[in-house]
Design a protein around this motif. Structure first.
Motif, PDB file in Angstrom:
ATOM      1  N   ARG A   1       1.184  -1.167   0.329  1.00 17.14           N
ATOM      2  CA  ARG A   1      -0.180   0.183   0.061  1.00 17.14           C
ATOM      3  C   ARG A   1       0.728   1.267  -0.256  1.00 17.14           C
ATOM      4  NH1 ARG A   1      -3.435  -1.058   4.749  1.00 17.14           N
ATOM      5  NH2 ARG A   1      -3.956   1.584   4.489  1.00 17.14           N
ATOM      6  N   LEU A   2       2.556   1.450  -0.327  1.00 15.27           N
ATOM      7  CA  LEU A   2       2.908   2.610  -0.023  1.00 15.27           C
ATOM      8  C   LEU A   2       3.104   3.117  -1.328  1.00 15.27           C
ATOM      9  CD1 LEU A   2       4.379   3.848   2.559  1.00 15.27           C
ATOM     10  CD2 LEU A   2       6.654   2.187   2.005  1.00 15.27           C
ATOM     11  N   LEU A   3       2.782   4.454  -0.894  1.00 15.39           N
ATOM     12  CA  LEU A   3       3.393   4.994  -2.249  1.00 15.39           C
ATOM     13  C   LEU A   3       4.238   5.833  -2.137  1.00 15.39           C
ATOM     14  CD1 LEU A   3       0.877   6.376  -4.910  1.00 15.39           C
ATOM     15  CD2 LEU A   3       2.577   7.683  -3.528  1.00 15.39           C
ATOM     16  N   THR A   4       5.375   5.628  -3.018  1.00 17.73           N
ATOM     17  CA  THR A   4       6.855   6.798  -2.792  1.00 17.73           C
ATOM     18  C   THR A   4       6.518   8.257  -3.826  1.00 17.73           C
ATOM     19  OG1 THR A   4       7.602   5.130  -1.700  1.00 17.73           O
ATOM     20  CG2 THR A   4       8.973   6.831  -2.914  1.00 17.73           C
ATOM     21  N   VAL A   5       6.263   8.998  -3.672  1.00 18.62           N
ATOM     22  CA  VAL A   5       6.693   9.848  -4.299  1.00 18.62           C
ATOM     23  C   VAL A   5       8.186  10.863  -4.396  1.00 18.62           C
ATOM     24  CG1 VAL A   5       5.329  12.065  -3.093  1.00 18.62           C
ATOM     25  CG2 VAL A   5       5.420  12.108  -5.726  1.00 18.62           C
ATOM     26  N   LYS A   6       8.695  11.299  -5.533  1.00 22.43           N
ATOM     27  CA  LYS A   6       9.824  11.633  -5.726  1.00 22.43           C
ATOM     28  C   LYS A   6      10.201  12.578  -6.057  1.00 22.43           C
ATOM     29  CE  LYS A   6      14.812  10.406  -6.826  1.00 22.43           C
ATOM     30  NZ  LYS A   6      15.800  11.562  -6.231  1.00 22.43           N
ATOM     31  N   VAL A   7      10.558  14.122  -5.657  1.00 18.94           N
ATOM     32  CA  VAL A   7      10.693  14.919  -6.375  1.00 18.94           C
ATOM     33  C   VAL A   7      11.610  15.412  -7.693  1.00 18.94           C
ATOM     34  CG1 VAL A   7      10.291  17.605  -6.741  1.00 18.94           C
ATOM     35  CG2 VAL A   7       9.389  16.639  -4.869  1.00 18.94           C
ATOM     36  N   VAL A   8      11.353  15.436  -8.690  1.00 19.97           N
ATOM     37  CA  VAL A   8      12.506  15.083  -9.841  1.00 19.97           C
ATOM     38  C   VAL A   8      12.664  17.227 -10.698  1.00 19.97           C
ATOM     39  CG1 VAL A   8      12.282  13.179 -10.439  1.00 19.97           C
ATOM     40  CG2 VAL A   8      10.495  14.100 -12.019  1.00 19.97           C
ATOM     41  N   GLY A   9      11.567  17.859 -10.912  1.00 18.47           N
ATOM     42  CA  GLY A   9      11.883  18.210 -11.011  1.00 18.47           C
ATOM     43  C   GLY A   9      10.688  19.870 -11.200  1.00 18.47           C
ATOM     44  N   ALA A  10       9.747  19.206 -10.435  1.00 15.47           N
ATOM     45  CA  ALA A  10       8.893  20.412 -10.121  1.00 15.47           C
ATOM     46  C   ALA A  10       9.946  21.725  -9.832  1.00 15.47           C
ATOM     47  CB  ALA A  10       8.008  20.122  -8.264  1.00 15.47           C
ATOM     48  N   ALA A  11       8.918  23.023  -9.800  1.00 12.31           N
ATOM     49  CA  ALA A  11       9.201  24.184  -9.267  1.00 12.31           C
ATOM     50  C   ALA A  11       8.795  24.075  -8.186  1.00 12.31           C
ATOM     51  CB  ALA A  11       7.727  24.805  -9.865  1.00 12.31           C
ATOM     52  N   PRO A  12      10.185  25.350  -7.666  1.00 10.73           N
ATOM     53  CA  PRO A  12       9.734  25.264  -5.857  1.00 10.73           C
ATOM     54  C   PRO A  12       8.445  25.932  -5.472  1.00 10.73           C
ATOM     55  CG  PRO A  12      11.374  27.022  -6.999  1.00 10.73           C
ATOM     56  CD  PRO A  12      10.830  25.836  -8.420  1.00 10.73           C
ATOM     57  N   VAL A  13       7.658  25.733  -4.481  1.00 11.83           N
ATOM     58  CA  VAL A  13       6.449  25.595  -3.216  1.00 11.83           C
ATOM     59  C   VAL A  13       6.580  26.873  -3.382  1.00 11.83           C
ATOM     60  CG1 VAL A  13       4.900  24.658  -2.203  1.00 11.83           C
ATOM     61  CG2 VAL A  13       6.219  23.298  -3.494  1.00 11.83           C
ATOM     62  N   PRO A  14       5.977  28.041  -3.200  1.00  9.11           N
ATOM     63  CA  PRO A  14       6.309  29.413  -2.130  1.00  9.11           C
ATOM     64  C   PRO A  14       5.393  29.128  -0.854  1.00  9.11           C
ATOM     65  CG  PRO A  14       4.227  29.261  -4.189  1.00  9.11           C
ATOM     66  CD  PRO A  14       4.640  27.869  -4.309  1.00  9.11           C
ATOM     67  N   ALA A  15       6.494  30.040   0.162  1.00 10.31           N
ATOM     68  CA  ALA A  15       5.900  30.031   1.991  1.00 10.31           C
ATOM     69  C   ALA A  15       4.507  29.425   1.606  1.00 10.31           C
ATOM     70  CB  ALA A  15       6.757  30.671   2.133  1.00 10.31           C
ATOM     71  N   GLY A  16       3.897  28.962   2.382  1.00 12.67           N
ATOM     72  CA  GLY A  16       2.903  29.326   2.757  1.00 12.67           C
ATOM     73  C   GLY A  16       1.677  28.079   2.360  1.00 12.67           C
ATOM     74  N   LYS A  17       2.336  27.756   1.167  1.00 14.03           N
ATOM     75  CA  LYS A  17       1.661  26.632   0.263  1.00 14.03           C
ATOM     76  C   LYS A  17       2.113  24.943   0.091  1.00 14.03           C
ATOM     77  CE  LYS A  17      -0.621  29.842  -2.302  1.00 14.03           C
ATOM     78  NZ  LYS A  17      -2.348  29.738  -1.967  1.00 14.03           N
ATOM     79  N   ALA A  18       1.283  24.833  -0.174  1.00 13.63           N
ATOM     80  CA  ALA A  18       1.937  22.975   0.236  1.00 13.63           C
ATOM     81  C   ALA A  18       1.811  22.401  -1.286  1.00 13.63           C
ATOM     82  CB  ALA A  18       1.271  22.078   1.102  1.00 13.63           C
ATOM     83  N   LEU A  19       1.828  21.109  -1.982  1.00  9.03           N
ATOM     84  CA  LEU A  19       2.108  20.258  -2.779  1.00  9.03           C
ATOM     85  C   LEU A  19       0.617  18.860  -2.656  1.00  9.03           C
ATOM     86  CD1 LEU A  19       4.592  19.670  -4.689  1.00  9.03           C
ATOM     87  CD2 LEU A  19       3.165  21.698  -5.363  1.00  9.03           C
ATOM     88  N   GLU A  20       0.118  19.034  -3.315  1.00  8.40           N
ATOM     89  CA  GLU A  20      -0.870  17.709  -2.457  1.00  8.40           C
ATOM     90  C   GLU A  20      -1.461  16.992  -4.220  1.00  8.40           C
ATOM     91  OE1 GLU A  20      -5.193  17.056  -0.284  1.00  8.40           O
ATOM     92  OE2 GLU A  20      -5.030  19.328  -0.105  1.00  8.40           O
ATOM     93  N   LEU A  21      -1.382  15.878  -3.403  1.00  2.77           N
ATOM     94  CA  LEU A  21      -1.616  14.506  -4.336  1.00  2.77           C
ATOM     95  C   LEU A  21      -3.745  14.016  -4.273  1.00  2.77           C
ATOM     96  CD1 LEU A  21       0.149  12.742  -6.793  1.00  2.77           C
ATOM     97  CD2 LEU A  21       0.041  10.933  -4.094  1.00  2.77           C
ATOM     98  N   TRP A  22      -3.751  14.051  -5.477  1.00  7.17           N
ATOM     99  CA  TRP A  22      -4.545  13.763  -6.282  1.00  7.17           C
ATOM    100  C   TRP A  22      -5.248  12.385  -6.508  1.00  7.17           C
ATOM    101  CZ3 TRP A  22      -8.413  16.530  -3.244  1.00  7.17           C
ATOM    102  CH2 TRP A  22      -7.989  17.516  -2.684  1.00  7.17           C
ATOM    103  N   MET A  23      -5.733  11.433  -6.904  1.00  6.90           N
ATOM    104  CA  MET A  23      -6.358  10.394  -7.444  1.00  6.90           C
ATOM    105  C   MET A  23      -7.980  11.580  -8.659  1.00  6.90           C
ATOM    106  SD  MET A  23      -7.108   6.776  -5.260  1.00  6.90           S
ATOM    107  CE  MET A  23      -8.000   7.254  -3.946  1.00  6.90           C
ATOM    108  N   LEU A  24      -7.261  10.580  -9.431  1.00  7.10           N
ATOM    109  CA  LEU A  24      -8.726  11.328 -10.323  1.00  7.10           C
ATOM    110  C   LEU A  24      -9.543  10.198 -11.181  1.00  7.10           C
ATOM    111  CD1 LEU A  24      -6.702  13.216 -12.777  1.00  7.10           C
ATOM    112  CD2 LEU A  24      -7.891  14.462 -11.096  1.00  7.10           C
ATOM    113  N   PRO A  25     -10.364   9.672 -10.381  1.00  6.34           N
ATOM    114  CA  PRO A  25     -11.073   8.238  -9.651  1.00  6.34           C
ATOM    115  C   PRO A  25     -11.664   8.964 -11.540  1.00  6.34           C
ATOM    116  CG  PRO A  25     -11.653   9.676  -8.384  1.00  6.34           C
ATOM    117  CD  PRO A  25     -10.823   9.805  -9.168  1.00  6.34           C
ATOM    118  N   ASP A  26     -12.035   7.842 -12.325  1.00  3.69           N
ATOM    119  CA  ASP A  26     -13.130   7.513 -13.351  1.00  3.69           C
ATOM    120  C   ASP A  26     -14.848   8.536 -13.169  1.00  3.69           C
ATOM    121  OD1 ASP A  26     -12.681   4.333 -14.963  1.00  3.69           O
ATOM    122  OD2 ASP A  26     -11.870   6.639 -15.200  1.00  3.69           O
ATOM    123  N   GLY A  27     -14.780   9.362 -13.779  1.00  2.71           N
ATOM    124  CA  GLY A  27     -16.121  10.314 -13.992  1.00  2.71           C
ATOM    125  C   GLY A  27     -16.483  10.766 -12.320  1.00  2.71           C
ATOM    126  N   ALA A  28     -15.559  10.531 -11.617  1.00  8.73           N
ATOM    127  CA  ALA A  28     -15.860  11.021 -10.059  1.00  8.73           C
ATOM    128  C   ALA A  28     -14.711  12.379  -9.975  1.00  8.73           C
ATOM    129  CB  ALA A  28     -15.909  10.156  -9.309  1.00  8.73           C
TER     130      ALA A  28
END
Lengths: 93, 237
Positions: free
Chosen positions: B149-176
């Motif tokens: 069940r473990l998902l590993t996410v590695k940042v390889v080339g993402a733009a810097p994240v501004p202070a006070g902000k965060a990156l959030e990961l989402w599943m995009l399900p079919d039709g939902a």
């Protein structure tokens, strides 16, 4: 899209719930265990699982006393578990 | 009644079985479900029954729900706002989802089926998602294996994240609507536990996305900020 009556109304060429139960039992152990159930419990479990019937709906549909249907479900599930666990199919976590 | 006591084992098992079969009366069902949230023995008994029944669920024929029924399901599950005053965010617009198999997801929801697949003998087959922005340059790499069940996410080339902000990961399900997997670090490697094994959790999830949210993640459960990166779920098996 067609809107039919609220009650589940399977098309005539569809599998019966009992046939689905067998078709779904892809692995040999599950198939054997489902097949080993008596006709009453097998049908009651299939109808509850695939058509969402409650105990009282099962009793009406199968024209059997409520107590009989309840005991079919209970005993059927017990036998299914014993059989599947003996086959090493699924164990409690 | 403490259901997790060893001498109550067969009683618990009978309740869990009828819970999964769907024949447990409503009040008992609610009670058992509440207990299972904190009692791992009870939760385990239910999970074991879900696994026993899962192969049977796969034989159920798909039923296409009417648009009205699908809407009611979506409302009940909180996938759609009750009364959108404005056209709503991008993911609620129907056009966005045209071509996705709405019907198949709805059928699974109608049946209330947890499609728990049995763990394969070899659970090490990899699943990889390369998340990229509009420039198609890989920004993040999400990896997991089929049996974990473990998902590993590695940042390889993402733009810097501004202070006070965060990156959030989402599943995009079919039709939902998107479902949050949680906040991920702005750099380096992050780890997220999926709600189920990948075959189940991502069964009808063709893609993942990353949005820019306020620190701590979106407070509403839906993406608020811009979607920065998306990527298709690729299975190597």
């Amino acid at each position: 899209m067609m809107m039919t009556s609220p009650a589940y109304d399977p098309p005539s060429d569809a599998m019966t719930p009992a046939e689905m139960l067998l078709a779904g039992a892809e692995s040999r152990s599950v198939r054997d265990c489902v097949d080993a159930l008596d006709a009453g419990p097998k049908q009651a479990i299939a109808l509850a699982f695939y058509q969402g019937l409650s105990h009282s709906e099962l009793a009406t549909h199968l024209r059997e006393p409520l107590g009989t249907v309840k005991s079919w479900v209970r005993r059927g599930l017990e036998r299914l578990k014993t059989c599947l666990d003996r086959a090493g199919y699924a164990r409690d976590a | 009644m403490n259901l997790s006591r060893p001498d109550r084992r067969s009683r618990l098992d009978a309740l869990a079985a009828e819970y999964v079969l769907g024949t447990l009366p409503a009040r008992a069902r609610t009670r058992l479900s509440r207990i299972a949230r904190t009692d791992t023995v009870v939760a385990g008994a239910i999970r074991a029954w879900e696994q026993r029944m899962a192969p049977l669920a796969e034989a159920a024929p798909p039923i296409t729900p009417s648009p009205r029924l699908w809407r009611l399901i979506a409302l009940r599950l909180g996938l759609e706002p009750v009364r959108p005053a404005t056209p709503g965010p991008w993911w609620t617009r129907l056009g966005f989802w045209r071509g996705f198999a709405v019907a198949s997801l709805a059928a699974a929801l109608v049946l209330g089926v947890t499609l728990l697949r049995l763990q394969p003998e070899d659970g090490a087959q990899p699943i990889v998602v390369v998340l990229a922005g509009p420039d198609a340059k890989p920004a993040l790499l999400a990896t997991m294996t089929r049996g974990d069940r473990l998902l590993t996410v590695k940042v390889v080339g993402a733009a810097p994240v501004p202070a006070g902000k965060a990156l959030e990961l989402w599943m995009l399900p079919d039709g939902a609507a998107p479902r949050s997997l949680g906040v991920i670090p702005a750099s380096g490697v992050g780890r997220i536990t999926l709600p189920a094994l990948p075959d189940v959790a991502l069964a009808r999830v063709p893609a993942l996305a990353v949005s820019l949210e306020q620190a701590g993640g979106s407070p509403t459960g839906a993406p608020q900020g811009p979607v920065l990166y998306t990527g298709p779920v690729e299975r190597f098996y």
